[in-house]
Design an enzyme around this catalytic site. Structure first.
Site, PDB file in Angstrom:
ATOM      1  N   HIS A 122       0.879  -1.175   0.000  1.00 65.65           N
ATOM      2  CA  HIS A 122       0.000   0.000   0.000  1.00 65.65           C
ATOM      3  C   HIS A 122       0.918   1.227   0.000  1.00 65.65           C
ATOM      4  O   HIS A 122       2.019   1.182   0.567  1.00 65.65           O
ATOM      5  CB  HIS A 122      -0.833  -0.054   1.290  1.00 65.65           C
ATOM      6  CG  HIS A 122      -1.904   0.982   1.386  1.00 65.65           C
ATOM      7  ND1 HIS A 122      -1.652   2.287   1.739  1.00 65.65           N
ATOM      8  CD2 HIS A 122      -3.240   0.898   1.215  1.00 65.65           C
ATOM      9  CE1 HIS A 122      -2.785   2.963   1.774  1.00 65.65           C
ATOM     10  NE2 HIS A 122      -3.776   2.145   1.446  1.00 65.65           N
ATOM     11  N   ASP A 199       3.255  -4.578   8.085  1.00 63.14           N
ATOM     12  CA  ASP A 199       2.012  -3.833   7.934  1.00 63.14           C
ATOM     13  C   ASP A 199       0.881  -4.865   8.047  1.00 63.14           C
ATOM     14  O   ASP A 199       0.621  -5.621   7.113  1.00 63.14           O
ATOM     15  CB  ASP A 199       1.991  -3.132   6.569  1.00 63.14           C
ATOM     16  CG  ASP A 199       0.685  -2.393   6.322  1.00 63.14           C
ATOM     17  OD1 ASP A 199      -0.226  -2.496   7.170  1.00 63.14           O
ATOM     18  OD2 ASP A 199       0.570  -1.727   5.277  1.00 63.14           O
ATOM     19  N   GLN A 202      -4.264  -5.530   6.896  1.00 66.30           N
ATOM     20  CA  GLN A 202      -5.255  -6.448   6.308  1.00 66.30           C
ATOM     21  C   GLN A 202      -5.274  -7.811   7.003  1.00 66.30           C
ATOM     22  O   GLN A 202      -5.883  -8.751   6.502  1.00 66.30           O
ATOM     23  CB  GLN A 202      -4.967  -6.636   4.807  1.00 66.30           C
ATOM     24  CG  GLN A 202      -5.124  -5.371   3.985  1.00 66.30           C
ATOM     25  CD  GLN A 202      -6.566  -4.866   3.912  1.00 66.30           C
ATOM     26  OE1 GLN A 202      -7.518  -5.603   4.155  1.00 66.30           O
ATOM     27  NE2 GLN A 202      -6.730  -3.601   3.597  1.00 66.30           N
ATOM     28  N   LYS A 225     -10.205  -1.119  10.317  1.00 65.33           N
ATOM     29  CA  LYS A 225     -10.298  -2.335   9.497  1.00 65.33           C
ATOM     30  C   LYS A 225     -10.518  -3.558  10.379  1.00 65.33           C
ATOM     31  O   LYS A 225     -10.428  -4.702   9.925  1.00 65.33           O
ATOM     32  CB  LYS A 225      -9.021  -2.511   8.674  1.00 65.33           C
ATOM     33  CG  LYS A 225      -8.828  -1.413   7.626  1.00 65.33           C
ATOM     34  CD  LYS A 225      -7.593  -1.666   6.812  1.00 65.33           C
ATOM     35  CE  LYS A 225      -7.075  -0.426   6.127  1.00 65.33           C
ATOM     36  NZ  LYS A 225      -7.870   0.029   5.004  1.00 65.33           N
ATOM     37  N   CYS A 363      -4.745   2.436  -3.693  1.00 62.11           N
ATOM     38  CA  CYS A 363      -3.508   2.967  -3.078  1.00 62.11           C
ATOM     39  C   CYS A 363      -2.358   1.989  -3.229  1.00 62.11           C
ATOM     40  O   CYS A 363      -1.561   1.796  -2.295  1.00 62.11           O
ATOM     41  CB  CYS A 363      -3.716   3.326  -1.611  1.00 62.11           C
ATOM     42  SG  CYS A 363      -4.951   4.577  -1.362  1.00 62.11           S
TER      43      CYS A 363
HETATM   44  N1  PMP Z   1      -1.654  -0.713   4.597  1.00 62.00           N
HETATM   45  C1  PMP Z   1      -2.595  -1.489   4.035  1.00 62.00           C
HETATM   46  C2  PMP Z   1      -2.217  -2.873   3.589  1.00 62.00           C
HETATM   47  C3  PMP Z   1      -3.888  -1.014   3.877  1.00 62.00           C
HETATM   48  O1  PMP Z   1      -4.813  -1.794   3.302  1.00 62.00           O
HETATM   49  C4  PMP Z   1      -4.195   0.304   4.309  1.00 62.00           C
HETATM   50  C5  PMP Z   1      -5.596   0.850   4.135  1.00 62.00           C
HETATM   51  N2  PMP Z   1      -6.186   0.590   2.908  1.00 62.00           N
HETATM   52  C6  PMP Z   1      -3.185   1.060   4.891  1.00 62.00           C
HETATM   53  C7  PMP Z   1      -1.927   0.530   5.024  1.00 62.00           C
HETATM   54  C8  PMP Z   1      -3.428   2.452   5.363  1.00 62.00           C
HETATM   55  O2  PMP Z   1      -4.375   2.491   6.383  1.00 62.00           O
HETATM   56  P1  PMP Z   1      -4.976   3.882   6.901  1.00 62.00           P
HETATM   57  O3  PMP Z   1      -5.454   4.618   5.702  1.00 62.00           O
HETATM   58  O4  PMP Z   1      -6.063   3.457   7.824  1.00 62.00           O
HETATM   59  O5  PMP Z   1      -3.868   4.597   7.605  1.00 62.00           O
END
Ligand code: PMP
Length: 410
Positions: A122, A199, A202, A225, A363
């Site tokens: 991401h 990270d 997910q 999430k 993203c």
């Molecule tokens: N890492 C991953 C794998 C994600 O899926 C996301 C959110 N889509 C993020 C980071 C960023 O999360 P946030 O926008 O809640 O900070």
């Protein structure tokens, strides 16, 4: 054992109608919905205990502090951390990664050091490292993915060197749902003396996480999430490492003693949590972890896997659907495109039928580019979804396919 029908009663928003249809919410990789116990916990805080934490010697402040610190202990237990002070509250995974990146850039990363990440990250786990590498004159290396959407472990291993200071890797891709072999990644990184940031954004809902067993050095995730509120997140770090991190933000709540021209900083976790935290949100996040533990992460994983494999099998039956990747192990989400239909149009048509899916680059532009794409439709079921909803979504997708097919022939 709970049924989806029973569980759905906990989530008032699932009773919404969208465009005259019952809502089918399949965008859980972006944000999950909150159950009553989480909503109630936050409301109760605002109704009865709301005050600033750590600062006032009065009853409401003490109650707020106690509830927030209890949430820290719940999260500590939820991820198997050794100490509560290893849990740093942030506003989300992005904030957690930026905290770590900024902090490392204050003297811990030297010119020539290497940061290794992957093509499937991401943007939140990529751009901070681009910036830090530039500022510290460090080198950013990117391990590629294979055609199936798995990490190319051979290349990853080759890119690990004695210069690698940090490996920043996702546990599960937010596009292909690829599940990475974290144990192998962490073991190899440690053999080269590198720290590992996972990270886990997910992973939280459907993968039991034990940071001690995993032996990761840092781990981050967002509350929204995992059935918690937006604006909450965590950076976990091994205590000895967090103690080495210079604070990246300064102000109230994180100090020991302040003089006009200098200040000394307090202990963990507060030295990395400057300013008034999102108290109600953190309390809600604790309630969300409690709720998920009550349902059982393994049971959740089983239910979600069934929904995902049902969706995958149905997508495979449709000739005009192309699925992104065929990873060895998939969890949480699946992305695809429909012949002749742009992903935004598919999502818009599904929305007209009450079905919420995500479309776009998610993203993760480099990952999409690796597949030669700039966008895809993503389905991400949660344990409160039902097989009927997946079938309904596939029927709706067939309508999209017919509409786009006809338009293409014109
Ligand atoms: N890492 C991953 C794998 C994600 O899926 C996301 C959110 N889509 C993020 C980071 C960023 O999360 P946030 O926008 O809640 O900070």
């Amino acid at each position: 054992m709970w049924t989806p029908e029973e569980i759905r009663r906990d989530f008032p928003i699932l009773g919404e109608t969208v465009n005259g249809r019952n809502l089918v919410y399949l965008d859980n990789a972006a944000t999950t919905q909150m159950p009553e116990p989480v909503l109630e916990k936050m409301c109760a805080h605002y109704r009865h205990d709301h005050a600033n934490v750590h600062r006032g010697i009065h009853t409401l402040s003490e109650r707020s502090t106690e509830e927030m610190e209890q949430a820290r202990c719940i999260i500590q237990e939820f991820i198997g951390a050794e100490y509560p002070e290893e849990i740093i509250f942030t506003s989300g995974a992005t904030d957690s990664i930026n905290l770590l990146a900024r902090s490392l850039s204050f003297g811990l990363l030297k010119p020539g050091d290497e940061i290794l990440t992957t093509e499937m990250e991401h943007h939140a786990n990529l751009i901070p490292w681009q910036e830090v590498a530039r500022r510290c004159k460090a080198k950013l290396r990117i391990a590629p993915i294979t055609a199936s959407g798995d990490l190319d472990y051979g290349s990853f291993q080759q890119m690990l060197t004695a210069k690698t200071r940090l490996v920043a890797v996702t546990g599960v891709s937010n596009v292909t749902g690829t599940v990475n072999d974290l144990s192998a990644i962490i073991r190899q990184a440690h053999m080269h003396g590198a720290w590992v940031l996972v990270d886990a954004s997910q992973m939280m809902r459907h993968q039991v996480i034990n940071v001690k067993a995993l032996d990761c050095d840092f781990l981050c995730f967002s509350g929204h999430k995992m059935m918690g509120p937006t604006g909450t997140g965590v950076l976990y770090g091994k205590k000895a490492l967090l103690e080495q991190l210079p604070p990246d933000r300064f102000g109230g709540g994180m100090v020991d003693e302040v003089r006009l021209k200098r200040a000394s900083y307090g202990d963990l976790p507060y030295r990395l949590e400057a300013g008034t935290p999102n108290i109600a949100g953190i309390i809600g996040l604790g309630a969300a972890a409690w709720y998920l533990s009550g349902l059982g992460i393994e049971e959740i994983a089983k239910r979600e896997k069934l929904l995902l494999t049902t969706a995958e099998a149905a997508l495979r039956q449709r000739a005009s659907v192309t699925i992104l990747g065929e990873p060895q192990k998939r969890a949480g989400c699946i992305s695809f495109n429909v012949q002749d239909g742009h992903c935004f149009d598919v999502a818009r048509l599904l929305d007209q039928l009450g079905i919420a899916v995500r479309s776009g680059h998610h993203c993760a532009q480099p990952l999409l580019r690796a597949f030669g794409l700039d966008g895809a439709v993503r389905i991400s079921p949660a344990f409160y979804n039902t097989t009927e909803e997946i079938i309904q979504t596939m029927d709706a997708l067939d309508r999209c396919i017919r509409v786009f097919g006809k338009a293409a022939k014109r």
